[in-house]
Scaffold this motif. Sequence first.
Motif, PDB file in Angstrom:
ATOM      1  N   ASN A 215       0.823  -1.203   0.000  1.00 48.44           N
ATOM      2  CA  ASN A 215       0.000   0.000   0.000  1.00 48.44           C
ATOM      3  C   ASN A 215       0.865   1.264   0.000  1.00 48.44           C
ATOM      4  N   ALA A 216       1.964   1.235   0.761  1.00 45.08           N
ATOM      5  CA  ALA A 216       2.863   2.386   0.795  1.00 45.08           C
ATOM      6  C   ALA A 216       3.471   2.652  -0.580  1.00 45.08           C
ATOM      7  N   ASN A 217       3.822   1.591  -1.267  1.00 43.66           N
ATOM      8  CA  ASN A 217       4.393   1.729  -2.612  1.00 43.66           C
ATOM      9  C   ASN A 217       3.375   2.331  -3.576  1.00 43.66           C
ATOM     10  N   ASN A 218       2.131   1.837  -3.510  1.00 49.21           N
ATOM     11  CA  ASN A 218       1.075   2.369  -4.375  1.00 49.21           C
ATOM     12  C   ASN A 218       0.772   3.829  -4.035  1.00 49.21           C
ATOM     13  N   LEU A 219       0.771   4.142  -2.755  1.00 47.82           N
ATOM     14  CA  LEU A 219       0.489   5.507  -2.319  1.00 47.82           C
ATOM     15  C   LEU A 219       1.542   6.474  -2.844  1.00 47.82           C
ATOM     16  N   ALA A 220       2.807   6.055  -2.775  1.00 47.26           N
ATOM     17  CA  ALA A 220       3.888   6.914  -3.249  1.00 47.26           C
ATOM     18  C   ALA A 220       3.809   7.130  -4.756  1.00 47.26           C
ATOM     19  N   LYS A 221       3.384   6.100  -5.480  1.00 47.50           N
ATOM     20  CA  LYS A 221       3.319   6.194  -6.938  1.00 47.50           C
ATOM     21  C   LYS A 221       2.067   6.893  -7.433  1.00 47.50           C
ATOM     22  N   LEU A 222       0.924   6.608  -6.790  1.00 47.47           N
ATOM     23  CA  LEU A 222      -0.366   7.005  -7.342  1.00 47.47           C
ATOM     24  C   LEU A 222      -1.073   8.112  -6.580  1.00 47.47           C
ATOM     25  N   GLY A 223      -0.723   8.303  -5.302  1.00 45.61           N
ATOM     26  CA  GLY A 223      -1.419   9.278  -4.477  1.00 45.61           C
ATOM     27  C   GLY A 223      -2.626   8.668  -3.801  1.00 45.61           C
ATOM     28  N   PRO A 224      -3.182   9.353  -2.788  1.00 41.26           N
ATOM     29  CA  PRO A 224      -4.250   8.770  -1.966  1.00 41.26           C
ATOM     30  C   PRO A 224      -5.546   8.491  -2.714  1.00 41.26           C
ATOM     31  N   ILE A 225      -5.923   9.340  -3.659  1.00 40.33           N
ATOM     32  CA  ILE A 225      -7.207   9.134  -4.347  1.00 40.33           C
ATOM     33  C   ILE A 225      -7.184   7.856  -5.180  1.00 40.33           C
ATOM     34  N   SER A 226      -6.095   7.637  -5.912  1.00 39.25           N
ATOM     35  CA  SER A 226      -6.035   6.480  -6.818  1.00 39.25           C
ATOM     36  C   SER A 226      -5.835   5.157  -6.092  1.00 39.25           C
ATOM     37  N   CYS A 227      -5.157   5.173  -4.942  1.00 39.93           N
ATOM     38  CA  CYS A 227      -4.816   3.886  -4.323  1.00 39.93           C
ATOM     39  C   CYS A 227      -5.734   3.491  -3.178  1.00 39.93           C
ATOM     40  N   LEU A 228      -6.720   4.314  -2.828  1.00 36.23           N
ATOM     41  CA  LEU A 228      -7.628   3.951  -1.732  1.00 36.23           C
ATOM     42  C   LEU A 228      -8.428   2.699  -2.084  1.00 36.23           C
ATOM     43  N   THR A 229      -8.445   1.745  -1.156  1.00 39.61           N
ATOM     44  CA  THR A 229      -9.264   0.535  -1.306  1.00 39.61           C
ATOM     45  C   THR A 229     -10.026   0.325   0.001  1.00 39.61           C
ATOM     46  N   GLY A 230     -10.757  -0.790   0.092  1.00 36.42           N
ATOM     47  CA  GLY A 230     -11.410  -1.149   1.343  1.00 36.42           C
ATOM     48  C   GLY A 230     -12.839  -0.641   1.446  1.00 36.42           C
ATOM     49  N   PRO A 231     -13.439  -0.789   2.614  1.00 38.14           N
ATOM     50  CA  PRO A 231     -14.858  -0.469   2.769  1.00 38.14           C
ATOM     51  C   PRO A 231     -15.200   0.996   2.538  1.00 38.14           C
ATOM     52  N   ALA A 232     -14.322   1.927   2.914  1.00 39.55           N
ATOM     53  CA  ALA A 232     -14.611   3.343   2.671  1.00 39.55           C
ATOM     54  C   ALA A 232     -14.676   3.622   1.177  1.00 39.55           C
ATOM     55  N   GLU A 233     -13.754   3.057   0.423  1.00 40.44           N
ATOM     56  CA  GLU A 233     -13.731   3.266  -1.034  1.00 40.44           C
ATOM     57  C   GLU A 233     -14.987   2.688  -1.683  1.00 40.44           C
ATOM     58  N   ARG A 234     -15.488   1.564  -1.127  1.00 41.46           N
ATOM     59  CA  ARG A 234     -16.687   0.919  -1.679  1.00 41.46           C
ATOM     60  C   ARG A 234     -17.983   1.545  -1.145  1.00 41.46           C
ATOM     61  N   GLY A 235     -17.861   2.394  -0.128  1.00 42.52           N
ATOM     62  CA  GLY A 235     -19.053   2.942   0.500  1.00 42.52           C
ATOM     63  C   GLY A 235     -19.777   1.919   1.354  1.00 42.52           C
ATOM     64  N   ASP A 236     -19.035   0.959   1.877  1.00 41.61           N
ATOM     65  CA  ASP A 236     -19.607  -0.147   2.652  1.00 41.61           C
ATOM     66  C   ASP A 236     -19.732   0.263   4.122  1.00 41.61           C
ATOM     67  N   LEU A 237     -20.756   1.043   4.424  1.00 45.57           N
ATOM     68  CA  LEU A 237     -20.939   1.556   5.779  1.00 45.57           C
ATOM     69  C   LEU A 237     -21.295   0.450   6.773  1.00 45.57           C
TER      70      LEU A 237
END
Length: 279
Positions: A215-237
């Motif tokens: 995740n750190a590698n993706n964050l450094a390359k892509l930034g927070p918007i592009s690399c966010l995954t998980g329930p928040a990204e899916r809107g899984d409240l």
Amino acid sequence: MKIGFVGAGKVGCTLGLYLKQNHEIVGYTSRSFASAEHAAKLCGCKAYRDANELVGQSDLLYVTTPDDAIGAVWEELTKRPEIRSALKGKLIVHASGSLSSDIFTQAKEIGVYPYSTHPLFAIASKTESAKELGNALFVIEGASERLSEVTELFSSMGNPTQTINTKDKTRYHAAAVLASNHVVALYSLAAKELERCGFTAEDACTALSHLFLGNANNLAKLGPISCLTGPAERGDLQTINKHLEVLEGDTHDVYELLNNEALAIAKAKRELSAQQAKQ
């Protein structure tokens, strides 16, 4: 540029070893002459018992002592009339992340130009860290008159640089702590939750390492918007609320606060995707 160092610890040695590729390192002085001798040997320069001689031969004086000693060292230097005179017209610089150039009190009256130059990089070794300093961003603030010279000191080495206002130095440092020290604290909280699931402390850290590093590698390359995954990204409240039901104390509060930011990032991601779809 001729550079002298007051302070011969990890930061002073690392900067000396790094900058000597393009600049002349005059030498080191330190409360411990043995430390100054060691740093001078590493950098192929001279150890000075008296700061006055070092100041006289330097265009730029780097104070690379621990943060809590910078102000006292500066005061000690400027108490001496001969050093005050030798400093006139020169650059005075420190490498602290938390302190601004304002620590060099009465700089204008003395006739020196004060700056701070902080690398966004963890300096861990006197001898090895300089090898990795080439990619570090240097954040610089200080007197406007010769700011370009200080910036050029690092840009000429190939380093990216960012200048900030002196008033923003504390906010800048808080951001660096969030991205570094507080990530360690967050990792610790995650490991403790795995321990509550039956993992050993060692296995918990190992289990999280691949997820964290990827995740750190993706964050450094892509930034927070592009690399966010998980329930928040899916809107899984529903899943998020289940997490909050089982978490306790500070971990619950930290999760809730960070999840609010994750939901904001997810919203920005959806808006960006919608804009791109229209194009």
